[in-house]
Design an enzyme around this catalytic site. Structure first.
Site, mmCIF file in Angstrom:
data_model
loop_
_atom_site.group_PDB
_atom_site.id
_atom_site.type_symbol
_atom_site.label_atom_id
_atom_site.label_comp_id
_atom_site.label_asym_id
_atom_site.label_seq_id
_atom_site.Cartn_x
_atom_site.Cartn_y
_atom_site.Cartn_z
ATOM 1 N N PRO A 73 3.563 41.561 37.455
ATOM 2 C CA PRO A 73 2.764 42.314 38.429
ATOM 3 C C PRO A 73 3.557 43.507 38.977
ATOM 4 O O PRO A 73 4.739 43.374 39.291
ATOM 5 C CB PRO A 73 2.492 41.298 39.542
ATOM 6 C CG PRO A 73 2.825 39.964 38.975
ATOM 7 C CD PRO A 73 3.808 40.193 37.877
ATOM 8 N N GLU A 74 2.896 44.650 39.055
ATOM 9 C CA GLU A 74 3.511 45.843 39.631
ATOM 10 C C GLU A 74 2.796 46.156 40.947
ATOM 11 O O GLU A 74 1.971 45.367 41.397
ATOM 12 C CB GLU A 74 3.413 47.003 38.631
ATOM 13 C CG GLU A 74 4.060 46.664 37.285
ATOM 14 C CD GLU A 74 3.980 47.788 36.262
ATOM 15 O OE1 GLU A 74 3.889 48.957 36.664
ATOM 16 O OE2 GLU A 74 3.984 47.481 35.052
ATOM 17 N N HIS A 110 0.767 24.239 36.698
ATOM 18 C CA HIS A 110 2.013 24.946 37.003
ATOM 19 C C HIS A 110 2.144 25.305 38.484
ATOM 20 O O HIS A 110 2.682 26.343 38.826
ATOM 21 C CB HIS A 110 2.157 26.207 36.148
ATOM 22 C CG HIS A 110 2.064 25.946 34.675
ATOM 23 N ND1 HIS A 110 3.036 25.244 33.988
ATOM 24 C CD2 HIS A 110 1.120 26.272 33.772
ATOM 25 C CE1 HIS A 110 2.686 25.168 32.710
ATOM 26 N NE2 HIS A 110 1.539 25.760 32.545
ATOM 27 N N ARG A 170 6.448 30.656 34.119
ATOM 28 C CA ARG A 170 7.805 30.891 33.634
ATOM 29 C C ARG A 170 8.873 30.619 34.686
ATOM 30 O O ARG A 170 10.062 30.637 34.376
ATOM 31 C CB ARG A 170 7.923 32.313 33.082
ATOM 32 C CG ARG A 170 6.840 32.565 32.061
ATOM 33 C CD ARG A 170 7.217 33.184 30.751
ATOM 34 N NE ARG A 170 8.584 33.487 30.475
ATOM 35 C CZ ARG A 170 9.002 34.615 29.923
ATOM 36 N NH1 ARG A 170 8.135 35.571 29.672
ATOM 37 N NH2 ARG A 170 10.268 34.784 29.644
ATOM 38 N N ARG A 182 20.640 61.613 38.626
ATOM 39 C CA ARG A 182 20.729 60.662 37.508
ATOM 40 C C ARG A 182 20.488 61.368 36.182
ATOM 41 O O ARG A 182 19.550 62.141 36.051
ATOM 42 C CB ARG A 182 19.665 59.556 37.690
ATOM 43 C CG ARG A 182 19.725 58.839 39.040
ATOM 44 C CD ARG A 182 20.730 57.712 39.044
ATOM 45 N NE ARG A 182 20.367 56.663 38.119
ATOM 46 C CZ ARG A 182 19.653 55.581 38.457
ATOM 47 N NH1 ARG A 182 19.235 55.421 39.681
ATOM 48 N NH2 ARG A 182 19.385 54.648 37.554
#
Ligand code: ZN
Length: 275
Positions: A2-3, A88, A107, A149
């Site tokens: 998820p973002e 889960h 996970r 950067r």
């Protein structure tokens, strides 16, 4: 994973159901969720407390509690919340209105961290740079961070300490919108390109939020509804398909250690000045 748009969608659905509610029972079922802290101690700290507000910072959900503590949840790869029992389950919150909110994680990379009032801001600030939809994220600010950067632009934008909440999907989508190649050195962009990237990041994230995020594999919202952003990806996951803008075949490469999709014509490796 998820973002920002997915976490924001989850936050928006959890807020009305959690704010003002007391956690009458807290059961944590997986020691990985709270390590290095003991799961029983964490559950004990939360039980009996009341949720004041559900916030988001970058990809963190922040449940601010009446006691001054906050619960920081990071969903990582496959964490999600749901009000109906599921497989889960790694933790369960029972609320004083009789509802039951489960945290699921296939996970098991997700984390729950309880922090004291004084530690909340320092912790979140160390992990998260500017909120891309917030007032601190200006073109000048982004330009200064990119100028420092020389890593590939994609890698720099994935760094949560630079821009909080971006991940693999929305960086690719934003750079396609901006017509900038993800492999360009971050400090090599012209001023006009930086401005395009800035605008494109916001546009890509807003599009994702409007469509309740992208439903891929394990993402689920607490209400069980599905996001639809995956139907509108312009490049992400679309190698071999035509670019929606110029019909050139979309390429896949690697940048910042991640699979990366781009249009080789709209997003050339050389500086791309649009007129
Ligand atoms: Zn194109």
């Amino acid at each position: 994973m998820p973002e920002l748009p997915e976490v924001e969608t989850i936050r928006a659905q959890l807020a009305p159901r959690l704010e003002g509610r007391t956690l009458t029972r807290v059961e944590i079922l997986d020691p990985r969720l709270t390590r290095p802290y003991d799961l029983f101690e964490v559950a004990d700290e939360l039980e009996g407390d009341t949720v004041l507000v559900v916030e988001r910072r970058g990809k963190y959900l922040v449940l601010r509690l009446e006691s001054g503590l906050a619960l920081l949840v990071h969903l990582r790869m496959t964490g999600s919340f749901g009000f109906t029992p599921a497989t889960h389950e790694r933790a369960v919150l029972e609320l004083d209105d009789g509802s039951r909110l489960a945290y699921r994680d296939v996970r098991r990379f997700g984390t729950w961290l309880v922090l004291e009032t004084a530690d909340i801001e320092p912790y979140l600030s160390a992990k998260n740079g500017a909120e891309p939809l917030g007032p601190r994220f200006t073109v000048a600010w982004l330009a200064s961070r990119l100028a420092a950067r020389r890593a590939p632009l994609k890698a720099v934008l994935l760094d949560q300490r630079v821009v909080a909440g971006l991940g693999n999907i929305y960086v690719d989508e934003a750079l396609w919108r901006a017509r900038v190649n993800p492999l360009r050195p971050a400090n090599g962009l012209g001023a006009e390109e930086v401005a395009r990237v800035h605008r494109a990041i916001r546009a890509a994230l807003r599009a994702g939020i409007e469509r309740q995020g992208s439903t891929l594999r394990d993402y689920a919202t607490p209400d069980g509804t599905e996001g639809s952003m995956q139907d509108e990806f312009r490049v992400y996951g679309r190698d071999g398909e035509p670019c929606p803008r110029c019909r050139t075949t979309i390429s896949k490469t690697r940048a910042g250690g991640r699979g990366t999709w781009f249009c080789p014509r709209c997003q050339p490796l050389a500086a791309n000045v649009l007129r």
